[in-house]
Design a protein around this motif. Sequence first.
Motif, mmCIF file in Angstrom:
data_model
loop_
_atom_site.group_PDB
_atom_site.id
_atom_site.type_symbol
_atom_site.label_atom_id
_atom_site.label_comp_id
_atom_site.label_asym_id
_atom_site.label_seq_id
_atom_site.Cartn_x
_atom_site.Cartn_y
_atom_site.Cartn_z
ATOM 1 N N ASP A 3 -2.812 2.832 6.470
ATOM 2 C CA ASP A 3 -3.885 2.098 5.791
ATOM 3 C C ASP A 3 -4.211 2.719 4.439
ATOM 4 O O ASP A 3 -4.457 2.002 3.461
ATOM 5 C CB ASP A 3 -5.150 2.062 6.654
ATOM 6 C CG ASP A 3 -5.013 1.147 7.859
ATOM 7 O OD1 ASP A 3 -4.045 0.355 7.901
ATOM 8 O OD2 ASP A 3 -5.882 1.217 8.749
ATOM 9 N N MET A 6 -1.553 1.712 1.917
ATOM 10 C CA MET A 6 -1.743 0.321 1.513
ATOM 11 C C MET A 6 -2.904 0.189 0.527
ATOM 12 O O MET A 6 -2.800 -0.521 -0.476
ATOM 13 C CB MET A 6 -1.983 -0.569 2.733
ATOM 14 C CG MET A 6 -0.749 -0.796 3.558
ATOM 15 S SD MET A 6 -0.968 -2.041 4.833
ATOM 16 C CE MET A 6 -1.474 -1.030 6.208
ATOM 17 N N GLU A 37 -1.187 -13.013 -1.056
ATOM 18 C CA GLU A 37 0.120 -13.203 -0.436
ATOM 19 C C GLU A 37 1.133 -12.160 -0.928
ATOM 20 O O GLU A 37 1.976 -11.696 -0.156
ATOM 21 C CB GLU A 37 0.642 -14.607 -0.718
ATOM 22 C CG GLU A 37 -0.117 -15.690 0.030
ATOM 23 C CD GLU A 37 0.373 -17.084 -0.319
ATOM 24 O OE1 GLU A 37 1.599 -17.252 -0.513
ATOM 25 O OE2 GLU A 37 -0.467 -17.996 -0.398
ATOM 26 N N VAL A 40 0.420 -8.921 0.894
ATOM 27 C CA VAL A 40 0.820 -9.043 2.300
ATOM 28 C C VAL A 40 2.330 -8.852 2.410
ATOM 29 O O VAL A 40 2.811 -8.110 3.274
ATOM 30 C CB VAL A 40 0.374 -10.400 2.894
ATOM 31 C CG1 VAL A 40 1.048 -10.664 4.228
ATOM 32 C CG2 VAL A 40 -1.139 -10.444 3.041
ATOM 33 N N LYS A 41 3.091 -9.499 1.514
ATOM 34 C CA LYS A 41 4.552 -9.322 1.527
ATOM 35 C C LYS A 41 4.936 -7.862 1.301
ATOM 36 O O LYS A 41 5.848 -7.348 1.931
ATOM 37 C CB LYS A 41 5.205 -10.186 0.445
ATOM 38 C CG LYS A 41 5.410 -11.606 0.845
ATOM 39 C CD LYS A 41 6.248 -12.328 -0.198
ATOM 40 C CE LYS A 41 6.562 -13.715 0.289
ATOM 41 N NZ LYS A 41 7.551 -14.383 -0.546
ATOM 42 N N PHE A 43 3.218 -5.200 2.010
ATOM 43 C CA PHE A 43 2.871 -4.374 3.164
ATOM 44 C C PHE A 43 3.753 -4.669 4.377
ATOM 45 O O PHE A 43 3.858 -3.844 5.280
ATOM 46 C CB PHE A 43 1.397 -4.546 3.524
ATOM 47 C CG PHE A 43 0.458 -4.159 2.397
ATOM 48 C CD1 PHE A 43 0.788 -3.174 1.484
ATOM 49 C CD2 PHE A 43 -0.760 -4.799 2.255
ATOM 50 C CE1 PHE A 43 -0.066 -2.825 0.449
ATOM 51 C CE2 PHE A 43 -1.630 -4.456 1.223
ATOM 52 C CZ PHE A 43 -1.281 -3.469 0.315
ATOM 53 N N MET A 44 4.403 -5.819 4.379
ATOM 54 C CA MET A 44 5.284 -6.191 5.492
ATOM 55 C C MET A 44 6.733 -5.734 5.249
ATOM 56 O O MET A 44 7.566 -5.857 6.140
ATOM 57 C CB MET A 44 5.272 -7.717 5.677
ATOM 58 C CG MET A 44 3.899 -8.318 5.886
ATOM 59 S SD MET A 44 3.297 -8.299 7.550
ATOM 60 C CE MET A 44 4.456 -9.313 8.387
ATOM 61 N N ARG A 45 7.020 -5.205 4.051
ATOM 62 C CA ARG A 45 8.375 -4.759 3.718
ATOM 63 C C ARG A 45 8.844 -3.673 4.682
ATOM 64 O O ARG A 45 8.081 -2.796 5.052
ATOM 65 C CB ARG A 45 8.406 -4.160 2.310
ATOM 66 C CG ARG A 45 8.535 -5.137 1.206
ATOM 67 C CD ARG A 45 8.454 -4.435 -0.135
ATOM 68 N NE ARG A 45 9.318 -3.279 -0.264
ATOM 69 C CZ ARG A 45 10.434 -3.236 -0.975
ATOM 70 N NH1 ARG A 45 10.823 -4.284 -1.638
ATOM 71 N NH2 ARG A 45 11.161 -2.130 -1.044
ATOM 72 N N ASP A 46 10.115 -3.732 4.984
ATOM 73 C CA ASP A 46 10.718 -2.695 5.831
ATOM 74 C C ASP A 46 11.059 -1.447 5.024
ATOM 75 O O ASP A 46 11.013 -0.346 5.532
ATOM 76 C CB ASP A 46 11.996 -3.220 6.502
ATOM 77 C CG ASP A 46 11.696 -4.283 7.546
ATOM 78 O OD1 ASP A 46 10.580 -4.275 8.105
ATOM 79 O OD2 ASP A 46 12.585 -5.119 7.790
#
Length: 158
Positions: A3, A6, A37, A40-41, A43-46
């Motif tokens: 967190d 981020m 958006e 969000v993308k 933070f969702m990255r691998d």
Amino acid sequence: MTDNEMTEIYNRNVLSVYRLCFSYLKNVTDTEDIVQETFVKAFMRDKAFENERHEKGWLIMTAGNMCKDLLSHWWRKNRNLDDYETLQAKAGFDIDETFIEIMKLPPKYKTVIYMYYYEEYSTREISEILKKNKSTVCSLLKRGREILKERLGENNEE
């Protein structure tokens, strides 16, 4: 990603991403949606970002592409966009004559001008981020400057 990480990424980049999105979309509501958006993308990255420059470049590229996608929808072409000058107070940054003219540029010029002058990327970095030849980026910058010079007059320096 924690967190705290981020939060740091968001705080470091939110203004840059917001300004870019606003320059494309010219209204606060859509800008806020795309900014959200985009993060969000991220933070969702691998994959982790290599460094802060890579992180910022990725966010700008992603946000720009998402704005272009939104603007290309058929319903958007017939929609009357809010006047961005009246939204200046809500937007959270000053809009001067130069920024107004940059916002009116075609996207291929707007993106490189914005990245070069507002985000201080080099032409090499812009070419890597946009996946274009460095000579193409230089040409787009040159032509964008020429257009701005015509629109702003000889007395204003870009």
